[in-house]
Design a protein around this motif. Structure first.
Motif, PDB file in Angstrom:
ATOM      1  N   ALA A 104       0.848  -1.190   0.000  1.00 26.95           N
ATOM      2  CA  ALA A 104       0.000   0.000   0.000  1.00 26.95           C
ATOM      3  C   ALA A 104       0.883   1.239   0.000  1.00 26.95           C
ATOM      4  O   ALA A 104       2.058   1.183   0.361  1.00 26.95           O
ATOM      5  N   LYS A 112      -3.911  -0.064  -2.981  1.00 31.09           N
ATOM      6  CA  LYS A 112      -3.469  -1.368  -2.496  1.00 31.09           C
ATOM      7  C   LYS A 112      -3.235  -2.296  -3.682  1.00 31.09           C
ATOM      8  O   LYS A 112      -4.055  -2.372  -4.593  1.00 31.09           O
ATOM      9  N   THR A 158      -6.166  -3.441   6.709  1.00 33.92           N
ATOM     10  CA  THR A 158      -5.423  -2.231   6.381  1.00 33.92           C
ATOM     11  C   THR A 158      -5.939  -1.080   7.236  1.00 33.92           C
ATOM     12  O   THR A 158      -7.142  -0.987   7.512  1.00 33.92           O
TER      13      THR A 158
END
Length: 421
Positions: A104, A112, A158
């Motif tokens: 990322a 991503k 994330t």
């Protein structure tokens, strides 16, 4: 016979304290000889994975696998650079089977990526969107600062500057859920090994616990006095965090709702990783790398100016340590900065000494480092800027994911068998 008699006489004349000392010296000498024999034999390269870890850990205690003996200096020409992010790569993880890399960046459009290690192909891209449109779009709308993958490879998590944690199906890159609750940037994520329990850390100074399989919030822990910059965990129900400018590393015991506080760096502690269940490594902007035992409040070893010094407006300052990575349950470490190299280190003398091994040339800010679980390659997330800010910009750097193969020594040849009579 005379020698035996003399030795017997000496033993008779010994005090209990002297006998203890003599036996201790004898034991240490035998241990030294045993370790020398083990080093000479060297571990076969094809046993570097989990089987070797389990086998050796059971014999010699946790994290005493001398994998640094197996690795040769990497060939700079063999480093593969995967390009796809327009802005600095901030974080990455490797799938448990070592087949895929997830990365990322600060990029607002390509947030991503999923890469195939063998071919270097980009398999999946999740585009970002505008702020406050996360519910409508699949991706984040601000910089991703951290990511984690579950040990079964099922879930990817994330965390971004906009306080959000997103949960993904790692196989399909489909978003499954959004966790809200932090009041500032999410700066650290880690799945507890063997579970779907997720730990998160934030610039709001808190650590939160989540149950990803149930899409549930569990609890919040407080203690740091400054932004938390990194987090890690293994199998135990605990995690470790780096507390930025509060100058502390903390071990959080989740069931007891208690914490242990460690002091040792002089600057902001920006990265932390567990080496095994008993030891961890951290790096700071004072240029130091520290080795810790979880039972001692001070570092077992401290390498100052680990990546050298730089000239900053006429002043000599150490290069910041921006990433650390251990090869789990071994004596091998990697550290990153922006001094145009990644360094490999050996932990020796029971994690009481850090010995530099080699420098691997890599231009740019090394914002993330991860070893493959088999130990045959190292991955670096590189950018023109530091993952947490824009203090410097290295124009020559390529925003990329770099795969560094780690060559392993061939096992020592077996002596030829004697011909049968």
């Amino acid at each position: 016979r005379r020698r035996a008699a003399a030795a017997a006489e000496e033993e008779i004349d010994e005090t209990p304290q002297e006998k203890k000392l003599r036996l201790a010296k004898q034991y240490l000498e035998e241990l030294r000889q045993y370790e020398e024999e083990e080093d000479e034999a060297a571990y076969p390269a094809d046993l570097i994975g989990d089987r070797l870890r389990e086998d050796v850990v059971s014999k010699s205690g946790p994290a005493h696998i001398l994998l640094s003996l197996q690795v040769q200096p990497p060939d700079p020409a063999s480093i593969r650079m995967l390009r796809g992010h327009q802005l600095p790569v901030t974080c990455l993880v490797i799938s448990p089977d070592d087949r895929f890399i997830f990365s990322a960046s600060k990029d607002g459009t390509v947030i991503k990526c999923k890469w195939e290690v063998e071919s270097g192909k980009r398999l999946c891209v999740v585009p970002g969107g505008k702020k406050d449109t996360e519910e409508q779009n699949m991706g984040h709308a601000s910089h991703i600062l951290c990511m984690a993958i579950s040990s079964d490879g099922k879930y990817l998590a994330t965390g971004d500057r906009n306080k959000l944690i997103m949960i993904w199906d790692a196989a399909t890159c489909k978003r499954l859920h959004i966790f809200t609750g932090h009041h500032d940037a999410v700066s650290g994520l880690s799945f507890r090994k063997g579970t779907h329990q997720l730990y998160s850390a934030s610039h709001d100074r808190s650590v939160k616990v989540w149950d990803v399989a149930e899409n549930a919030y569990v609890e919040t822990l407080f203690g740091h006095q400054d932004v938390i910059t990194g987090l890690d965990s293994l199998s135990r129900e605990c995690c470790v965090t780096a507390g930025g400018r509060d100058g502390t590393v903390r071990l959080w015991k989740i069931p007891e709702e208690s914490q242990l506080v460690f002091y040792g760096h002089q600057g902001s502690i920006d990265c932390i990783q567990l080496i095994n269940e008993e030891h961890m490594v951290s790096g700071a902007d004072d240029g130091s790398v520290a080795l810790w035992g979880l039972t001692k409040k001070k570092p077992l070893a401290l390498a100052r100016q680990a990546h050298g010094m730089q000239d900053s407006q006429g002043l000599q300052e150490p290069y910041w340590i921006s990433a650390v990575a251990p090869l789990r349950n071994s004596d091998l470490l990697a550290t990153g900065s922006h001094n145009a190299s990644v360094k490999l280190w050996k932990c020796s003398e029971g994690f009481r000494k850090l010995e530099p091994l080699w420098d691997i040339p890599l231009v740019g800010f090394v914002n993330s480092l991860k070893f493959s679980s088999a130990g045959d390659f190292l991955v670096a997330g590189v950018g023109q800027e530091h993952r947490l800010g824009r203090w410097w910009r290295i124009k020559k750097a390529k925003n990329s994911v770099c795969i560094i193969p780690l060559r392993q020594r061939a096992p020592a040849p077996k002596p030829p068998m004697a011909p049968s009579p």
